[in-house]
Design a protein around this motif. Structure first.
Motif, PDB file in Angstrom:
ATOM      1  N   SER A  22      12.827  -3.187 -11.052  1.00  0.00           N
ATOM      2  CA  SER A  22      13.973  -3.463 -10.359  1.00  0.00           C
ATOM      3  C   SER A  22      14.813  -4.685 -10.746  1.00  0.00           C
ATOM      4  CB  SER A  22      13.664  -3.297  -8.941  1.00  0.00           C
ATOM      5  OG  SER A  22      12.779  -4.464  -8.576  1.00  0.00           O
ATOM      6  N   ASN A  23      14.291  -5.137 -11.734  1.00  0.00           N
ATOM      7  CA  ASN A  23      14.783  -6.589 -12.177  1.00  0.00           C
ATOM      8  C   ASN A  23      15.226  -7.406 -10.982  1.00  0.00           C
ATOM      9  OD1 ASN A  23      15.270  -5.358 -14.925  1.00  0.00           O
ATOM     10  ND2 ASN A  23      17.234  -4.478 -14.293  1.00  0.00           N
ATOM     11  N   GLY A  24      13.963  -7.660 -10.243  1.00  0.00           N
ATOM     12  CA  GLY A  24      13.986  -8.650  -9.201  1.00  0.00           C
ATOM     13  C   GLY A  24      14.581  -8.566  -7.883  1.00  0.00           C
ATOM     14  N   ARG A  25      15.030  -6.919  -7.665  1.00  0.00           N
ATOM     15  CA  ARG A  25      15.510  -6.767  -6.349  1.00  0.00           C
ATOM     16  C   ARG A  25      14.243  -6.296  -5.453  1.00  0.00           C
ATOM     17  NH1 ARG A  25      19.506  -3.574  -9.501  1.00  0.00           N
ATOM     18  NH2 ARG A  25      17.878  -1.775  -9.293  1.00  0.00           N
ATOM     19  N   PHE A  26      13.035  -5.821  -6.196  1.00  0.00           N
ATOM     20  CA  PHE A  26      11.916  -5.647  -5.481  1.00  0.00           C
ATOM     21  C   PHE A  26      10.968  -6.882  -5.756  1.00  0.00           C
ATOM     22  CE2 PHE A  26       8.015  -3.530  -4.104  1.00  0.00           C
ATOM     23  CZ  PHE A  26       8.316  -2.627  -2.884  1.00  0.00           C
ATOM     24  N   SER A  27      10.864  -7.751  -4.874  1.00  0.00           N
ATOM     25  CA  SER A  27      10.401  -9.143  -5.116  1.00  0.00           C
ATOM     26  C   SER A  27       8.733  -9.108  -4.565  1.00  0.00           C
ATOM     27  CB  SER A  27      10.962 -10.233  -4.269  1.00  0.00           C
ATOM     28  OG  SER A  27      10.546 -10.067  -2.865  1.00  0.00           O
ATOM     29  N   PRO A  28       8.058 -10.081  -4.891  1.00  0.00           N
ATOM     30  CA  PRO A  28       6.638 -10.141  -4.366  1.00  0.00           C
ATOM     31  C   PRO A  28       6.725 -10.091  -3.154  1.00  0.00           C
ATOM     32  CG  PRO A  28       6.868 -11.585  -6.190  1.00  0.00           C
ATOM     33  CD  PRO A  28       8.347 -10.972  -5.990  1.00  0.00           C
ATOM     34  N   HIS A  29       7.410 -10.483  -2.174  1.00  0.00           N
ATOM     35  CA  HIS A  29       7.434 -10.487  -1.060  1.00  0.00           C
ATOM     36  C   HIS A  29       7.655  -8.748  -0.478  1.00  0.00           C
ATOM     37  CE1 HIS A  29       8.192 -14.612   0.590  1.00  0.00           C
ATOM     38  NE2 HIS A  29       8.678 -14.952  -0.893  1.00  0.00           N
ATOM     39  N   HIS A  30       8.447  -8.167  -0.864  1.00  0.00           N
ATOM     40  CA  HIS A  30       8.594  -6.776  -0.701  1.00  0.00           C
ATOM     41  C   HIS A  30       7.175  -6.217  -1.147  1.00  0.00           C
ATOM     42  CE1 HIS A  30      12.883  -7.578  -1.397  1.00  0.00           C
ATOM     43  NE2 HIS A  30      13.012  -6.683  -0.810  1.00  0.00           N
ATOM     44  N   SER A  31       6.683  -6.208  -2.137  1.00  0.00           N
ATOM     45  CA  SER A  31       5.504  -5.968  -2.711  1.00  0.00           C
ATOM     46  C   SER A  31       4.083  -6.122  -1.718  1.00  0.00           C
ATOM     47  CB  SER A  31       5.119  -6.357  -4.048  1.00  0.00           C
ATOM     48  OG  SER A  31       3.795  -5.716  -4.336  1.00  0.00           O
ATOM     49  N   LEU A  32       4.232  -7.313  -1.120  1.00  0.00           N
ATOM     50  CA  LEU A  32       3.121  -7.787  -0.314  1.00  0.00           C
ATOM     51  C   LEU A  32       3.009  -7.021   1.111  1.00  0.00           C
ATOM     52  CD1 LEU A  32       0.448  -9.556  -0.132  1.00  0.00           C
ATOM     53  CD2 LEU A  32       2.223 -11.296   0.667  1.00  0.00           C
ATOM     54  N   VAL A  33       4.311  -7.124   1.645  1.00  0.00           N
ATOM     55  CA  VAL A  33       4.630  -6.397   2.961  1.00  0.00           C
ATOM     56  C   VAL A  33       4.158  -4.861   2.819  1.00  0.00           C
ATOM     57  CG1 VAL A  33       6.108  -5.689   4.835  1.00  0.00           C
ATOM     58  CG2 VAL A  33       6.030  -7.970   3.928  1.00  0.00           C
ATOM     59  N   TYR A  34       4.703  -4.257   1.828  1.00  0.00           N
ATOM     60  CA  TYR A  34       4.459  -2.729   1.669  1.00  0.00           C
ATOM     61  C   TYR A  34       2.973  -2.705   1.065  1.00  0.00           C
ATOM     62  CZ  TYR A  34       4.303   1.317  -1.058  1.00  0.00           C
ATOM     63  OH  TYR A  34       3.505   2.831  -1.777  1.00  0.00           O
ATOM     64  N   SER A  35       2.320  -3.351   0.476  1.00  0.00           N
ATOM     65  CA  SER A  35       1.020  -3.272   0.277  1.00  0.00           C
ATOM     66  C   SER A  35      -0.020  -3.535   1.445  1.00  0.00           C
ATOM     67  CB  SER A  35       0.435  -4.068  -1.103  1.00  0.00           C
ATOM     68  OG  SER A  35       1.166  -3.804  -2.258  1.00  0.00           O
ATOM     69  N   ILE A  36       0.248  -4.182   2.175  1.00  0.00           N
ATOM     70  CA  ILE A  36      -0.659  -4.401   3.433  1.00  0.00           C
ATOM     71  C   ILE A  36      -0.603  -3.231   4.137  1.00  0.00           C
ATOM     72  CG2 ILE A  36      -0.626  -6.102   5.426  1.00  0.00           C
ATOM     73  CD1 ILE A  36      -0.320  -8.256   3.622  1.00  0.00           C
ATOM     74  N   ASN A  37       0.703  -2.846   4.244  1.00  0.00           N
ATOM     75  CA  ASN A  37       0.754  -1.542   5.447  1.00  0.00           C
ATOM     76  C   ASN A  37       0.373  -0.423   4.779  1.00  0.00           C
ATOM     77  OD1 ASN A  37       2.408  -2.537   7.828  1.00  0.00           O
ATOM     78  ND2 ASN A  37       3.358  -3.813   6.411  1.00  0.00           N
ATOM     79  N   ALA A  38       0.508  -0.222   3.637  1.00  0.00           N
ATOM     80  CA  ALA A  38       0.206   1.156   2.991  1.00  0.00           C
ATOM     81  C   ALA A  38      -1.726   0.952   2.811  1.00  0.00           C
ATOM     82  CB  ALA A  38       0.296   1.066   1.614  1.00  0.00           C
ATOM     83  N   PHE A  39      -2.388  -0.298   2.840  1.00  0.00           N
ATOM     84  CA  PHE A  39      -3.654  -0.636   2.901  1.00  0.00           C
ATOM     85  C   PHE A  39      -4.136  -0.448   4.026  1.00  0.00           C
ATOM     86  CE2 PHE A  39      -6.535  -4.157   3.291  1.00  0.00           C
ATOM     87  CZ  PHE A  39      -7.656  -3.693   3.124  1.00  0.00           C
ATOM     88  N   PHE A  40      -3.545  -1.065   5.157  1.00  0.00           N
ATOM     89  CA  PHE A  40      -4.561  -1.389   6.590  1.00  0.00           C
ATOM     90  C   PHE A  40      -3.654  -0.723   7.727  1.00  0.00           C
ATOM     91  CE2 PHE A  40      -6.279  -4.073   9.947  1.00  0.00           C
ATOM     92  CZ  PHE A  40      -7.642  -3.559   9.799  1.00  0.00           C
ATOM     93  N   GLY A  41      -2.579  -0.386   7.553  1.00  0.00           N
ATOM     94  CA  GLY A  41      -1.578  -0.171   8.550  1.00  0.00           C
ATOM     95  C   GLY A  41      -2.136   0.779   9.466  1.00  0.00           C
ATOM     96  N   PRO A  42      -1.929   2.056   9.214  1.00  0.00           N
ATOM     97  CA  PRO A  42      -2.267   3.139  10.151  1.00  0.00           C
ATOM     98  C   PRO A  42      -3.672   3.018  10.536  1.00  0.00           C
ATOM     99  CG  PRO A  42      -0.805   4.029   8.799  1.00  0.00           C
ATOM    100  CD  PRO A  42      -1.278   2.547   8.395  1.00  0.00           C
TER     101      PRO A  42
END
Length: 188
Positions: A22-42
């Motif tokens: 994404s050339n920086g549009r999907f940042s580490p912040h995006h990645s962290l929030v997405y990963s935490i919710n895919a990992f532990f969320g539901p």
């Protein structure tokens, strides 16, 4: 259903792929929030039921919470807004302290966090269904119909501590690799 390891590896792997394409549009912040919710969320509901059954206190509350939260859409409807406020605030703290590179220098908005929470929840259930005989195994049908197994959760507390420790190191390593200090160290 797969354990937390496959959820974390799938989420971090796919989000790192999105970061690089994404050339920086999907940042580490995006990645962290997405990963935490895919990992532990539901699984937060299932964890609460396991925890209350293990300590022997408020088991009916933990069971009710698990029934409501371990759903791809109820998780978003119930916890989406409060978590989006929390993640947006944490993103501002990370940007302000320089703890995590945001590439643009702008923290995540609450709307972005809510969308990432939704994506993480749907991704979590995608993996759950992928590993469950198209969703038609007897175990999965029982869990969906009752919310849990017949007795206490068959989870060893030592395993929870070890997996939690390993996943914490994985997330911590991701934050360190994408921290501004680590980036500046590599450039000089």
């Amino acid at each position: 259903m797969p354990g937390p390891g496959p959820h974390m590896m799938y989420a971090l792997g796919s989000s790192i792929g999105l970061m690089s394409t994404s050339n920086g549009r999907f940042s580490p912040h995006h990645s962290l929030v997405y990963s935490i919710n895919a990992f532990f969320g539901p699984d937060l509901g299932s964890f609460s039921e396991w925890f209350t059954s293990t300590i022997g206190f408020a088991h009916s509350f933990g069971s009710a919470l698990a029934d409501v939260i371990h759903d791809p859409f109820f998780y978003i409807l119930i916890l989406g807004l409060p978590l989006s406020f929390l993640y947006s605030w944490l993103s501002r703290v990370f940007v302000h302290r320089g703890s995590l590179d945001s590439i643009s220098g702008v923290p995540l908005t609450r709307r972005q966090c809510l969308l990432l929470i939704s994506a993480g929840s749907l991704s979590h259930f995608f993996l759950d269904h992928l590993f469950e005989e198209n969703g038609h195994s007897s175990m999965y049908t029982w869990i969906l119909s009752t919310g849990w197994w017949e007795n206490r959760a068959p989870v060893n507390p030592d395993a929870v501590v070890v997996v939690g420790f390993l996943c914490t190191f994985l997330i911590g390593g991701f934050i360190y690799i994408n921290s501004i200090e680590a980036f500046e160290f590599e450039v000089h």
